[in-house]
Each structure stands twice: as structure tokens, then as C-alpha cells.
Design an enzyme around this catalytic site. Structure first.
Site, PDB file in Angstrom:
ATOM      1  N   ARG A  34      37.813  23.248  40.209  1.00 42.87           N
ATOM      2  CA  ARG A  34      36.455  23.507  40.685  1.00 42.87           C
ATOM      3  C   ARG A  34      35.492  23.408  39.500  1.00 42.87           C
ATOM      4  NH1 ARG A  34      35.016  28.166  41.603  1.00 42.87           N
ATOM      5  NH2 ARG A  34      36.835  29.299  40.870  1.00 42.87           N
ATOM      6  N   TYR A  68      39.137  17.312  44.336  1.00 47.25           N
ATOM      7  CA  TYR A  68      40.031  18.399  43.929  1.00 47.25           C
ATOM      8  C   TYR A  68      39.650  19.754  44.512  1.00 47.25           C
ATOM      9  CZ  TYR A  68      43.877  20.222  41.191  1.00 47.25           C
ATOM     10  OH  TYR A  68      45.089  20.760  40.828  1.00 47.25           O
ATOM     11  N   LYS A 120      36.687  27.754  49.805  1.00 46.90           N
ATOM     12  CA  LYS A 120      35.701  28.516  49.034  1.00 46.90           C
ATOM     13  C   LYS A 120      34.268  28.263  49.534  1.00 46.90           C
ATOM     14  CE  LYS A 120      38.876  30.031  46.145  1.00 46.90           C
ATOM     15  NZ  LYS A 120      39.434  31.373  46.323  1.00 46.90           N
ATOM     16  N   HIS A 128      36.883  37.703  48.939  1.00 46.05           N
ATOM     17  CA  HIS A 128      37.934  37.030  48.170  1.00 46.05           C
ATOM     18  C   HIS A 128      39.115  37.996  48.050  1.00 46.05           C
ATOM     19  CE1 HIS A 128      38.881  34.670  44.208  1.00 46.05           C
ATOM     20  NE2 HIS A 128      39.586  34.233  45.222  1.00 46.05           N
ATOM     21  N   SER A 163      40.687  35.691  39.250  1.00 47.67           N
ATOM     22  CA  SER A 163      41.791  34.747  39.065  1.00 47.67           C
ATOM     23  C   SER A 163      42.707  35.224  37.930  1.00 47.67           C
ATOM     24  CB  SER A 163      41.257  33.358  38.771  1.00 47.67           C
ATOM     25  OG  SER A 163      40.462  33.390  37.627  1.00 47.67           O
ATOM     26  N   CYS A 172      45.231  37.267  38.081  1.00 43.18           N
ATOM     27  CA  CYS A 172      45.721  38.642  38.188  1.00 43.18           C
ATOM     28  C   CYS A 172      46.901  38.739  39.154  1.00 43.18           C
ATOM     29  CB  CYS A 172      44.607  39.579  38.649  1.00 43.18           C
ATOM     30  SG  CYS A 172      43.334  39.841  37.396  1.00 43.18           S
ATOM     31  N   ASP A 209      44.246  34.959  49.913  1.00 41.14           N
ATOM     32  CA  ASP A 209      43.035  34.558  49.177  1.00 41.14           C
ATOM     33  C   ASP A 209      41.727  35.027  49.803  1.00 41.14           C
ATOM     34  OD1 ASP A 209      41.911  33.220  46.933  1.00 41.14           O
ATOM     35  OD2 ASP A 209      41.363  31.533  48.198  1.00 41.14           O
ATOM     36  N   ARG A 235      48.679  22.680  41.635  1.00 39.31           N
ATOM     37  CA  ARG A 235      48.638  23.438  42.896  1.00 39.31           C
ATOM     38  C   ARG A 235      49.749  23.049  43.854  1.00 39.31           C
ATOM     39  NH1 ARG A 235      44.355  27.395  43.513  1.00 39.31           N
ATOM     40  NH2 ARG A 235      43.261  27.186  41.541  1.00 39.31           N
TER      41      ARG A 235
HETATM   42  O1  TSX Z   1      51.205  38.869  39.502  1.00 38.24           O
HETATM   43  C1  TSX Z   1      51.395  39.748  38.672  1.00 38.24           C
HETATM   44  N1  TSX Z   1      51.483  41.066  39.082  1.00 38.24           N
HETATM   45  C2  TSX Z   1      51.279  41.425  40.508  1.00 38.24           C
HETATM   46  C3  TSX Z   1      52.511  41.253  41.269  1.00 38.24           C
HETATM   47  C4  TSX Z   1      52.725  41.769  42.465  1.00 38.24           C
HETATM   48  N2  TSX Z   1      51.503  39.401  37.345  1.00 38.24           N
HETATM   49  C5  TSX Z   1      51.359  38.005  36.920  1.00 38.24           C
HETATM   50  C6  TSX Z   1      49.925  37.741  36.559  1.00 38.24           C
HETATM   51  C7  TSX Z   1      49.638  36.303  36.319  1.00 38.24           C
HETATM   52  C8  TSX Z   1      49.264  35.566  37.558  1.00 38.24           C
HETATM   53  C9  TSX Z   1      51.751  40.365  36.425  1.00 38.24           C
HETATM   54  N3  TSX Z   1      51.905  40.304  35.089  1.00 38.24           N
HETATM   55  C10 TSX Z   1      51.872  41.712  36.813  1.00 38.24           C
HETATM   56  C11 TSX Z   1      51.762  42.070  38.169  1.00 38.24           C
HETATM   57  O2  TSX Z   1      51.889  43.242  38.536  1.00 38.24           O
HETATM   58  N4  TSX Z   1      52.095  42.446  35.682  1.00 38.24           N
HETATM   59  C12 TSX Z   1      52.099  41.568  34.654  1.00 38.24           C
HETATM   60  C13 TSX Z   1      52.327  41.917  33.225  1.00 38.24           C
HETATM   61  C14 TSX Z   1      53.821  41.900  32.975  1.00 38.24           C
HETATM   62  C15 TSX Z   1      54.446  40.729  32.619  1.00 38.24           C
HETATM   63  C16 TSX Z   1      55.829  40.735  32.415  1.00 38.24           C
HETATM   64  C17 TSX Z   1      56.551  41.925  32.552  1.00 38.24           C
HETATM   65  C18 TSX Z   1      55.904  43.071  32.912  1.00 38.24           C
HETATM   66  C19 TSX Z   1      54.531  43.068  33.132  1.00 38.24           C
HETATM   67  N5  TSX Z   1      57.933  42.041  32.313  1.00 38.24           N
HETATM   68  C20 TSX Z   1      58.769  41.135  31.780  1.00 38.24           C
HETATM   69  O3  TSX Z   1      58.349  40.069  31.399  1.00 38.24           O
HETATM   70  C21 TSX Z   1      60.197  41.480  31.729  1.00 38.24           C
HETATM   71 MN    MN Z   2      40.902  32.508  45.136  1.00 39.05          MN
END
Ligand code: TSX
Ligand code: MN
Length: 620
Positions: A94, A233, A242, A262, A284, A286, A309, A401
Site C-alpha cells: 500500500r 497490489y 481497506k 481494524h 501492523s 503485532c 482484520d 502475502r
Molecule cells: O503474534 C504474536 N503474538 C500474538 C499471538 C497470538 N507475535 C508475533 C508478532 C509478529 C507478527 C508475538 N511475538 C507475540 C504474540 O503474543 N509475542 C511475541 C514476542 C515473542 C517472540 C518469541 C518468543 C516469545 C515472545 N519465544 C520464543 O521465541 C521461544
Molecule cells: Mn490490517
């Protein structure tokens, strides 16, 4: 190779989904025909095809795109009826700098949107569009956002010269010529015009991914129109998502008294079999899709997916806040998706999927960064070249994607298509914050919850442009998606609270932060399936089983009320995750205040009161 017959018995799932019974139309509704014809006069396509959403239509377009090189079939034994598309390297995401909200008044677009006067924008785009579909087919795609015939659904028609867009829409939304019948009956509809802006001279050979260096994604909120030029895209081109379901729908929602958000949408079931429905807004990177497909680590709990989404929410006649997912598929970021981060998504992608800008393995399957370690040898990268691991370049584009129908999701709620939607028990806001924001807080009341949404911020990751770690304010995770002034948007949220209060049924509002780090930069909370432990606490709050600490930022849990049995974390560490540091909280309230005051006179008094309350509490 044609590869249009699903080789796996499971593949019929998609055929059933997409073969929505269609009603033959002898003549489309006059206002749709007029609109199509007036664009055809300008765009001069070679022909016009009225789409019906059928499997036959999709198969024909897939065959066409294989012959032009737009998509390539993957190995049908490994990834049945699935394809890879490679975009132009200049057309990979985007483009917010080319996205415009063309309201009559500039003040209505607000400081967070690009604005141009509607007449000027129309003139500019009409000039660019003269003959823009020469040598191409114009497809007319009628679609419903939400279950067809649902009181919460809204209809649209997209014209496009991209068969890739048509097939993507088949997977992502409800495409059916039944919508034309509804429009004939007088239903309102959103006009979505899209061209890749790449006319073909007579005899000129097409390229695999036609697009134009000049791009516009323009929204006309008053006339409920979207005009998109130059990109094929994602959100630039797949206009129902969106552009319609968030930017235009947020304006419809303001005018009609509902919310277009969102947000993911899930059903949580407790070991006692009690059901709760929750929506959650995260910026984004998270993990919204991961949360929507979570596999809980606590025994007896289940999470069912309703959407990953976008949610549309409205107060029903009984005073309940109800939600539907206006979409019917996923357009998810591939890199980072793996059997450990999101096994449900990996299962969803078993077949019937269009992958864009991923890498391809020697044996004709897909691969992306984060799927496995080490990377397999012999990869073809997203540009279609041999991948050189020494180069340091990723094999898949960071914004690669997958596009897939929702019915393939193993955790999908069986009643996902219910026209009545579901009653919402909790609204969750979140962001990526290495400190300051506790693991979870509850809002004191609706207005405080709106303040929590208004102050959402997230630290930038390597995947986004800008400095890593820099805090980006993203109120309600809607900064790039609100179709009107963000201050008015906050006021609208406050007014929905008044409606709900009158009916006496308030959903709870929570804020979460899975991303606090220790002094060594390591994530403290295990996240992913263990997030159910936080959800369980929310349920205990809803049921009135546990108390809270009333802090300056919000209501925090008593440490003993979050179950960390068999989780990789001890009680002292959890206590730290739940604590509020007064100095950091104070700095954060100041930063929130500075951001919110940028909305000037449009900042609602109800939000300013929350800032005052937080400051008073910090001083106490
Ligand atoms: O999606 C994530 N969530 C929500 C899941 C239901 N991610 C990925 C974010 C990028 C898109 C996360 N990353 C989450 C999370 O709750 N927490 C984290 C941080 C994290 C990363 C790795 C580990 C623990 C926490 N553990 C190991 O790597 C072993
Ligand atoms: Mn989105």
C-alpha cells in the site's frame, strides 16, 4: 499445464464456497449499467465481462493468467490448486503517500489523511484514465461485504482490468451476481473503480504484472466512491478491503451510527462451555492474524476464528453491540508465519491459495523468511531469480502475502456466515511496547476505553520503514484507514458509548501488550498460545470473580489472578509485567497528550478529561 481441476478431494471445499448459487440476470440494474458504460467510454476497454463469482469464472481467469505469466502453478502434489504471482518490484505494498481522502471540506479529512479537492482529483484521474484500459478487458465484480441479506452487510461493485484482482476478490469477499438483484431492489452500493493504468497498443505484448509508476488511491466519502489508478497490489487494488470496508465504511458508520474497525473477531469458549466474543485492534506487526487463530495453552479453552482484520459493529435493538466480519477470506502477511507462530494459518494454506511475492522451492512449494531454519537451498526469490543466501536479501518480499478463502481455516466458527453476527463481550486494544504499558489493563469505563484506543502506539519493527524501535502513534490502529477526521472519529466512539449506556449493556474494554522486553532485549511474556491466560483473566473480570488495582493508566490485575501454571514465567516476573512505573507512565501521558492535542478543537472534551484524570492520579 492447465491445472484447473482440483487434484485433491479436499479441494472441493473451495469449489463449494465459491459456487454460490447465482441468479441469471438478463439486464443488470440501470444505475450500475450507466456507471459501467460511462467508465467504459473513458477507459475504452476491448470488452466488458460481468462477473458472477462462480468457480467456472475463476478457473477461466486462472487459466488466462497462467498463459500470460501473471501466475505460475505450484506443485499440485504439495500445494494443490495454488499459484504464485510476482509483482513489479515497484508495486509491493500500500502507498499511503498516494492515498487520498477527497472530502468536500479539507477539515473533514483531518491532519492524518492526504487531501485533494474532489473536483481537482476527478479531473486529474479522468485525464490519466483516457483510454487506460485499451487492449484490456474490463471486469465488473459485484460483491457483498458481510453475509448477503444481513442488515449489517453493505454492497459494492468494482470495475477492474486486472484478472489477478478478480480472482483475489473471489477468495477474499463474497462475489456474486445476486448482489445485482439486491441493487435492482434499491440497495445502496459503493462504486469502486480500479485500473492498473497500463493500456496496450494494438499488437503490444502484455507484461506479467502491468501497473503504472503514477499511482492514486482516492476516496470520495460523500459520494461513496473509490477511484484507484496504477497499482495491482493489496489494499491499493483490492478495493473492498481497506478502501471500502474501512475508509468509506467508517464514514457510512459515522453517518449511520455504527463502527467500521481494524479489528479481528474471535469466539472464546471456557472449560465450562461459556462463550465470549471479542474484537481486538492492533497496529501492523503485532500478530493480529496469529491472535485470531490462537491455539490456547490452557486446557479446556478454545478460540474460534470469525475474522482477522476488519469488524463492523452496531448496536442492535436490544442494546447489544454486535459484530460481523465483512470479509470472507484472508490476505495475510506470509513472512513470520510458521507452524510455531501460527499452525492454524499454515493448515489454512494447504491449497487453493494465491501467494504473492513469496519464494519458491526447488520442488515447487512456497517458502518465506521465518517459515523454517535454515532456508532451503535452490530457492527462487520473489523476483523470480535464483536466491543468493550470501546477498543478505530476503528470498520472499517482507510484505509477501497469501490470499485464501476463510472456509479453509480449521479454527473457523461454523456459524461464521450468520447474518446476525455475534454479541461483543470485550474490546481489546494493543500495541508493541518494550516497556511502560503493562501486560493487560481494563478500562475504568467506556470513555476511558476510548482513551486507551486513542492512545494506541507501536514500536516500529524491521519490516516497516523508518527507525527500528521508534514509537508510532496509531489510534485504534486506524491511522491509515479512517476516512474522516480522527478527532471526529474519537467523538463518534464516545457517542456509541452513550447509545450503549442507554441500553445498559456495555462491553468491557481492555488494553494488552505482549511485547515488554527485559534489560537484555529479550521478550518477557511467552505470548502466542499463552495469551489465553490474559484472556482468561478478562473472562474472570466479566464474570465479576476478581478485583483490580486502580492505577494511573488503568485497572491492572492482582498477580495471583493470572494463571501461569506450566507457563515459562515466574510470579515475580509476572508482577513486573503488570506493574506501572510512575516516571514512565507520566512521560507516556505527556506524549499521548502532545499527540492528541494535535487534533486541536476537534479533540473531544471526553478525551481531554481522561488526560486530566491520568495526570491527577500520577500526582496523587
Ligand atoms: O503474534 C504474536 N503474538 C500474538 C499471538 C497470538 N507475535 C508475533 C508478532 C509478529 C507478527 C508475538 N511475538 C507475540 C504474540 O503474543 N509475542 C511475541 C514476542 C515473542 C517472540 C518469541 C518468543 C516469545 C515472545 N519465544 C520464543 O521465541 C521461544
Ligand atoms: Mn490490517
Amino acid at each position: 499445464m492447465g491445472n484447473t481441476i482440483p487434484p485433491d478431494p479436499k479441494a472441493t471445499a473451495m469449489t463449494l464456497l465459491m459456487d454460490t448459487p447465482t441468479t441469471a440476470l438478463t439486464t443488470p440494474p440501470a444505475d450500475v449499467s450507466e456507471w459501467v458504460n460511462s467508465w467504459a467510454e473513458i477507459l475504452t476497454p476491448t470488452d466488458i465481462v460481468w462477473c458472477d463469482g462462480s468457480a467456472r469464472e475463476r478457473n477461466e481467469l486462472i487459466e488466462l493468467m497462467q498463459s500470460t505469466g501473471t501466475i505460475e502453478a505450484l506443485n499440485p502434489d504439495l500445494r494443490p490448486y495454488s499459484f504464485v504471482a510476482r509483482s513489479e518490484p515497484t508495486d509491493v505494498a500500500r502507498v499511503e503517500s498516494r492515498t487520498f481522502v477527497c472530502s468536500e471540506s479539507e477539515d473533514d479529512a483531518g491532519p492524518t489523511n492526504n487531501w485533494m479537492a474532489p473536483d481537482d482529483m476527478r479531473a486529474e484521474l479522468l485525464e490519466l484514465s483516457q483510454g487506460a484500459m485499451a487492449g484490456r478487458t474490463m471486469y465488473v465484480v459485484p460483491f457483498s461485504m458481510g453475509p448477503i441479506d444481513s442488515p449489517m452487510a453493505r454492497y459494492g461493485v468494482q470495475i477492474t482490468d486486472s484478472p489477478y484482482v478478480v480472482v483475489s476478490l473471489h477468495l477474499m469477499v463474497r462475489v456474486s451476481n445476486r448482489i445485482l438483484n439486491a441493487i435492482s431492489g434499491g440497495a445502496n452500493w459503493v462504486k469502486c473503480f480500479h485500473t492498473v493504468g497500463a493500456p496496450l497498443a494494438e499488437g503490444e505484448k502484455d507484461v506479467a504484472w502491468p501497473c503504472n509508476d503514477t499511482k492514486y488511491i482516492s476516496h470520495f466519502p460523500e459520494s461513496r466512491e473509490i477511484w484507484s489508478f496504477g497499482s495491482a497490489y493489496g489494499g491499493n487494488a483490492l478495493l473492498p478491503k481497506k478502501a471500502f470496508a474501512l475508509r468509506i465504511a467508517s464514514v457510512m458508520a459515522r453517518d449511520e451510527g455504527w463502527l467500521a474497525e481494524h479489528m479481528l473477531l474471535v469466539r472464546i469458549t471456557s472449560p465450562e462451555g461459556k462463550r465470549y466474543h471479542m474484537v481486538a485492534a492492533f497496529p501492523s506487526a503485532c500478530g493480529k492474524t496469529n491472535f485470531a487463530m490462537m491455539q490456547p495453552s490452557l486446557p479446556g479453552w478454545t478460540v474460534e476464528t470469525l475474522g482477522d482484520d476488519i469488524s463492523w459493529l452496531a448496536v442492535d435493538d436490544s442494546g447489544n453491540l454486535r459484530a460481523i466480519n465483512p470479509e470472507a477470506g484472508f490476505f495475510g502477511v506470509a513472512p513470520g508465519t510458521s507452524t510455531s507462530t501460527n499452525p492454524v494459518a499454515m493448515d489454512t494454506l494447504w491449497g487453493n491459495t494465491i501467494f504473492t511475492n513469496v519464494a519458491v522451492t526447488e520442488d515447487g512449494d512456497v517458502w518465506w523468511e521465518g517459515m523454517s531454519k535454515p532456508a532451503p537451498t535452490g530457492l527462487t526469490n520473489w523476483r523470480g531469480e535464483a536466491h543468493n543466501p550470501e546477498s543478505g536479501d530476503p528470498a520472499a518480499h517482507p510484505n509477501a502475502r497469501f490470499t485464501v478463502g476463510i472456509e479453509q481455516c480449521p479454527s473457523l466458527a461454523e456459524d461464521w456466515d450468520n447474518p446476525e453476527g455475534v454479541v461483543i463481550d470485550a474490546i481489546i486494544f494493543g500495541g508493541r511496547r518494550s516497556d511502560t504499558v503493562p501486560l493487560v489493563m481494563e478500562a475504568r469505563d467506556w470513555d476511558h476505553g476510548v482513551y486507551l484506543g486513542a492512545t494506541v502506539a507501536s514500536e516500529k519493527t524491521a519490516a516497516a520503514e523508518g527507525t527500528v524501535g521508534e514509537l508510532r502513534r496509531d489510534p485504534f490502529a486506524m491511522l491509515p484507514f479512517a476516512g474522516y477526521h480522527m478527532g471526529d472519529y474519537m467523538a463518534h466512539w464516545l457517542s456509541i458509548g452513550e447509545t450503549l449506556r442507554a441500553g445498559g449493556k456495555m462491553p468491557r474494554i481492555f488494553q494488552v501488550n505482549w511485547f515488554q522486553k527485559d534489560d537484555n532485549g529479550r521478550f518477557i511474556w511467552p505470548g502466542f498460545g499463552d495469551n489465553i491466560r490474559v484472556v482468561e483473566w478478562m473472562v474472570k473480570r466479566i464474570e465479576g470473580h476478581v478485583g483490580v488495582n486502580d492505577t494511573a493508566l488503568g485497572l491492572t490485575p492482582h498477580t495471583a489472578d493470572i494463571d501461569i501454571d506450566a507457563a515459562d514465567i515466574d510470579e515475580d516476573t509476572l508482577a513486573g509485567l503488570l506493574s506501572v512505573n510512575p516516571a514512565k507512565a507520566s512521560a507516556d501521558v505527556d506524549a499521548s497528550s502532545e499527540f492528541l492535542e494535535s487534533f486541536g478543537s476537534k479533540l473531544p472534551e471526553g478525551i481531554r478529561r481522561q488526560l486530566d484524570h491520568a495526570r491527577a492520579k500520577l500526582q496523587a
